[in-house]
Design a protein around this motif. Sequence first.
Motif, PDB file in Angstrom:
ATOM      1  N   ALA A 124       6.157   0.844  -5.640  1.00  0.00           N
ATOM      2  CA  ALA A 124       5.660   1.704  -4.559  1.00  0.00           C
ATOM      3  C   ALA A 124       5.322   3.102  -5.051  1.00  0.00           C
ATOM      4  O   ALA A 124       4.310   3.692  -4.665  1.00  0.00           O
ATOM      5  N   HIS A 125       6.168   3.652  -5.929  1.00  0.00           N
ATOM      6  CA  HIS A 125       5.943   5.011  -6.429  1.00  0.00           C
ATOM      7  C   HIS A 125       4.629   5.084  -7.211  1.00  0.00           C
ATOM      8  O   HIS A 125       3.846   6.032  -7.049  1.00  0.00           O
ATOM      9  N   SER A 126       4.364   4.087  -8.052  1.00  0.00           N
ATOM     10  CA  SER A 126       3.114   4.061  -8.824  1.00  0.00           C
ATOM     11  C   SER A 126       1.913   3.867  -7.907  1.00  0.00           C
ATOM     12  O   SER A 126       0.851   4.464  -8.126  1.00  0.00           O
ATOM     13  N   TYR A 127       2.080   3.035  -6.883  1.00  0.00           N
ATOM     14  CA  TYR A 127       0.986   2.827  -5.931  1.00  0.00           C
ATOM     15  C   TYR A 127       0.601   4.132  -5.246  1.00  0.00           C
ATOM     16  O   TYR A 127      -0.594   4.423  -5.064  1.00  0.00           O
ATOM     17  N   GLN A 128       1.587   4.944  -4.884  1.00  0.00           N
ATOM     18  CA  GLN A 128       1.299   6.231  -4.252  1.00  0.00           C
ATOM     19  C   GLN A 128       0.497   7.131  -5.196  1.00  0.00           C
ATOM     20  O   GLN A 128      -0.395   7.871  -4.768  1.00  0.00           O
ATOM     21  N   THR A 129       0.813   7.071  -6.495  1.00  0.00           N
ATOM     22  CA  THR A 129       0.063   7.853  -7.478  1.00  0.00           C
ATOM     23  C   THR A 129      -1.382   7.382  -7.540  1.00  0.00           C
ATOM     24  O   THR A 129      -2.317   8.194  -7.547  1.00  0.00           O
ATOM     25  N   TYR A 130      -1.574   6.058  -7.615  1.00  0.00           N
ATOM     26  CA  TYR A 130      -2.926   5.508  -7.613  1.00  0.00           C
ATOM     27  C   TYR A 130      -3.692   5.977  -6.375  1.00  0.00           C
ATOM     28  O   TYR A 130      -4.833   6.444  -6.467  1.00  0.00           O
TER      29      TYR A 130
END
Length: 401
Positions: A124-130
């Motif tokens: 989820a954290h990486s998705y928010q960055t994307y």
Amino acid sequence: MRKKKIIVLPHLVDAGGDLSRDWFVEYSCRDPRTDKLKRFREYGGFRKLKSAKERYALAKQIISEIKDKLSTGWTPFKEEKLTYQDALILQVHADRWGRERESLPTIRVYLSEFLDVKKVTVIAHSYQTYRSKLRIFAEWAEHQKLDDIHISCITREHICDFLLYMVEQNKVSKRTVLKYKQILHGFFDYMIQAKGIVLANPVHDIPDMGRLTDEAPRPIPEKERSMLMSYMRKNDPQLWLFCQMEYYCAIRPNELRQLRILDIDFVKRIIRVPCTISKNRQTEFVNMPNQLYNVLLALKVNELEGDLYLFSGGGRPGKVMLGKNNFRFRFDRIRNRLDLSASYKLYSFKHTGGVELVNAGVDTWELQRHFRHKSIDTTERYIRRNFAVKSDKIKNHFPDI
């Protein structure tokens, strides 16, 4: 391998100058849906003109107009509107108006589709960055009218212009520029491999740009660490436990806040980091040092229900996970209140534990397993980047000059 042509520029077919036959301007464009060149002809009223001079003048005008349109990214292919879920829209607007949109295939449509794929393949954290970075790129592209052209017409120059804008207007660092490059390269790779409507990735040979900054959290020296410990023990014991778990187990903050009681094995003295919360997307295990084990026993964590989050509201374990920035904000407030350097961050406790382990003589292989790095090379780079390892020989036994 020879590079595919995207466009064959317009040219006049004049039937050898025979005025009794059809004259036309011909050009070709590669159809992004089939990856094949398709020929187009513009007859444009040549039949009405009775002299070659008039026809050549008309041909020059038509060729100029087509070239101008092609240079802006226009294509002659008709595209139908489609319904899609806008993954880039801000949540406050999505709550009010919904995410469903109808549009011609534009860059926002393709970015939303790419994000749908990433949502199930990254944490989820990486998705928010994307999503946050692609939202900024989409807004810039729309402001530059790039949503009016086919996505295959976005060039390396467009990518460079965007990154230069981010550096000049937002003062972003080299590290942030690199992150944008990685994400955009991944997006265009998806358009090439999964969609087949882009022939070449425009994110290549990007000039070095961005501010040179040291953004890495610094290990916290003993004096400052003691100040933080004293304050947190008295005023925020939950935050202090959070910091101890970072220090002793090298568990990342975003993993820690999602940890449940059942992930702590008090018999084997290990902590399980499930693949659903692990940064590496793999279930991993961390040894629990005696100091932390005794702290958790004193708090009677071993007697609690397994499905509770270790960190929840009210400073105790509970059924509700705390927000991703909760502990960072709390730590920053305390650090600022104690007038400590802003280079000390919540994540610094993980690095601090690493420093102490290296200086205590732990070898690189043990550190790799403890930090859950994928390779020994990653660990060695991590040590070089973060640690100034103490050396008794250099400090106390350096030969005289």
